[in-house]
Design a protein around this motif. Structure first.
Motif, PDB file in Angstrom:
ATOM      1  N   ASP A  74     -28.317 -55.582 -24.338  1.00  0.00           N
ATOM      2  CA  ASP A  74     -29.897 -55.644 -24.259  1.00  0.00           C
ATOM      3  C   ASP A  74     -30.139 -54.079 -24.395  1.00  0.00           C
ATOM      4  OD1 ASP A  74     -32.610 -55.491 -23.518  1.00  0.00           O
ATOM      5  OD2 ASP A  74     -32.200 -56.253 -21.210  1.00  0.00           O
ATOM      6  N   SER A 102     -28.269 -55.464 -32.025  1.00  0.00           N
ATOM      7  CA  SER A 102     -28.400 -56.106 -30.633  1.00  0.00           C
ATOM      8  C   SER A 102     -28.008 -57.200 -30.443  1.00  0.00           C
ATOM      9  CB  SER A 102     -29.528 -55.595 -30.038  1.00  0.00           C
ATOM     10  OG  SER A 102     -29.829 -56.327 -28.626  1.00  0.00           O
ATOM     11  N   ASP A 103     -27.179 -57.954 -29.789  1.00  0.00           N
ATOM     12  CA  ASP A 103     -27.251 -59.445 -29.651  1.00  0.00           C
ATOM     13  C   ASP A 103     -28.292 -60.041 -29.311  1.00  0.00           C
ATOM     14  OD1 ASP A 103     -27.036 -58.608 -27.100  1.00  0.00           O
ATOM     15  OD2 ASP A 103     -25.244 -59.609 -26.469  1.00  0.00           O
ATOM     16  N   ARG A 104     -29.336 -59.280 -28.766  1.00  0.00           N
ATOM     17  CA  ARG A 104     -30.828 -59.758 -28.318  1.00  0.00           C
ATOM     18  C   ARG A 104     -31.684 -60.063 -29.647  1.00  0.00           C
ATOM     19  NH1 ARG A 104     -31.321 -59.467 -22.792  1.00  0.00           N
ATOM     20  NH2 ARG A 104     -29.467 -59.490 -21.802  1.00  0.00           N
ATOM     21  N   GLU A 223     -30.885 -59.824 -16.627  1.00  0.00           N
ATOM     22  CA  GLU A 223     -32.218 -59.129 -16.751  1.00  0.00           C
ATOM     23  C   GLU A 223     -32.998 -58.849 -15.438  1.00  0.00           C
ATOM     24  OE1 GLU A 223     -31.509 -62.328 -17.886  1.00  0.00           O
ATOM     25  OE2 GLU A 223     -31.084 -62.043 -19.967  1.00  0.00           O
TER      26      GLU A 223
END
Length: 340
Positions: A74, A102-104, A223
């Motif tokens: 993140d 980013s893996d997001r 988160e």
């Protein structure tokens, strides 16, 4: 992955041939240490799968793009921002550009495709929230790779904090203060770093004869909003925990704000313990007690490992583990006695 043979990577060849990815790399580069039997197995798998190696990655001298792909978690989490800053600085000093992903911002297949099409010279994977299969996909592009997590991939260099010991340190600190009813706001337990932190925490509780109340364990993403909701729910209970251990500092910041919104005093009413020791943790607004993982040392070490792999592609794979330590500030203390 792209259409055609680019969808097949060296890790697929390794699995099909029943050998390690290092062996596949040695066959592709004509290394004499590979036995004729293994060489035949690899060549057969290459033919069956229609594999075509990334030639620009194989020729590290003549086809370098001077670009390194860095895969983050993140990007709003300051932990990753601090990692990226140091990694980028170190790469720039060495003459390399940084391609930040980013893996997001896309699935693992999308990230692997971008890395492939960008012809990066190497890959640094900083997020530890990927499954071993997804992590393997990102580091299987026939270029040197370093991961910042436990050595789940035996063919990739790794550098990581000792999350297991860090979890034990966290539990020991709270228990030494006198806490027995402890809440835990955890990340996804299938992620290696989270799993190890939680395992270490539970192991120390068990050593002291304390059992974690399952109703005080909240497992989910890392988160802020999720942690704020979880902490609010825990701290509103009649049998609320006297301390909350959070699996990273972002979750701890959320817990501090949830406590403040409920009119609770930290640490008098509840202690809050984080993990990471990002720069914000030392700010006067937080003064967060946390478990420090050596963020800068990991970032520098990851770049050094990658550069060493560029210079000597056939050197032994390295797995480096760095210690964690307690940084005691203002958010943890002894639990309030019933008479107070």
């Amino acid at each position: 992955m792209p259409k055609g043979s680019r969808g097949v990577t060296s890790i697929d060849v390794a699995k099909a041939a029943g050998v390690s990815q290092t062996t596949v790399s040695r066959v592709l580069n004509g290394h004499p240490s590979v036995s004729p039997k293994m060489h035949a197995q690899v060549q057969d798998a290459i033919a069956r799968l229609g594999y075509r190696p990334n030639l620009s990655a194989r020729s590290l001298v003549t086809s370098r793009t001077q670009t390194v792909g860095v895969v983050l978690g993140d990007p709003t989490n300051s932990y990753y921002a601090e990692l990226l800053q140091t990694v980028s600085e170190e790469l720039r000093r060495a003459g390399y550009r940084t391609l930040m992903l980013s893996d997001r911002l896309g699935g693992v297949e999308d990230l692997a495709t971008i890395l492939w099409e960008s012809d990066v010279d190497g890959v640094i994977v900083t997020t530890t929230l990927l499954s071993p299969e997804d992590e393997a996909r990102l580091v299987s592009l026939d270029v040197p790779a370093v991961t910042m997590g436990p050595d789940a991939l035996p063919d990739a260099d790794s550098i990581s904090p000792d999350n297991l010991a860090g979890g034990r340190i966290a539990a020991a600190h709270l228990l030494d203060l006198g806490h027995e009813r402890i809440g835990v706001i955890a990340g996804p337990l299938d992620a290696a770093s989270v799993r190890d932190r939680h395992a270490g925490f539970l192991a120390e509780l068990d050593t002291r004869g304390i059992e974690l109340d399952a109703s005080l364990l909240d497992v989910g993403g890392l988160e802020y909003d999720r942690a704020y909701t979880a902490a609010t729910s825990m701290l509103r209970r009649e049998d609320a925990p006297t301390a909350v251990f959070c699996h990273n500092d972002l979750l701890a910041f959320a817990s501090l704000n949830a406590a403040a919104a409920l009119g609770l005093s930290v640490p008098d009413d509840v202690s809050v313990l984080g993990f990471d020791d990002v720069r914000m943790a030392a700010w006067e607004s937080f003064r967060l007690t946390t478990i420090r993982q050596p963020i800068r040392e990991m970032a520098v070490g990851a770049v050094e490992s990658l550069l060493a792999r560029f210079r000597q592609p056939e050197q032994d794979v390295s797995h480096i583990t760095l210690p964690c330590l307690l940084v005691e500030r203002a958010t943890t203390g002894a639990p309030r006695s019933p008479s107070n």
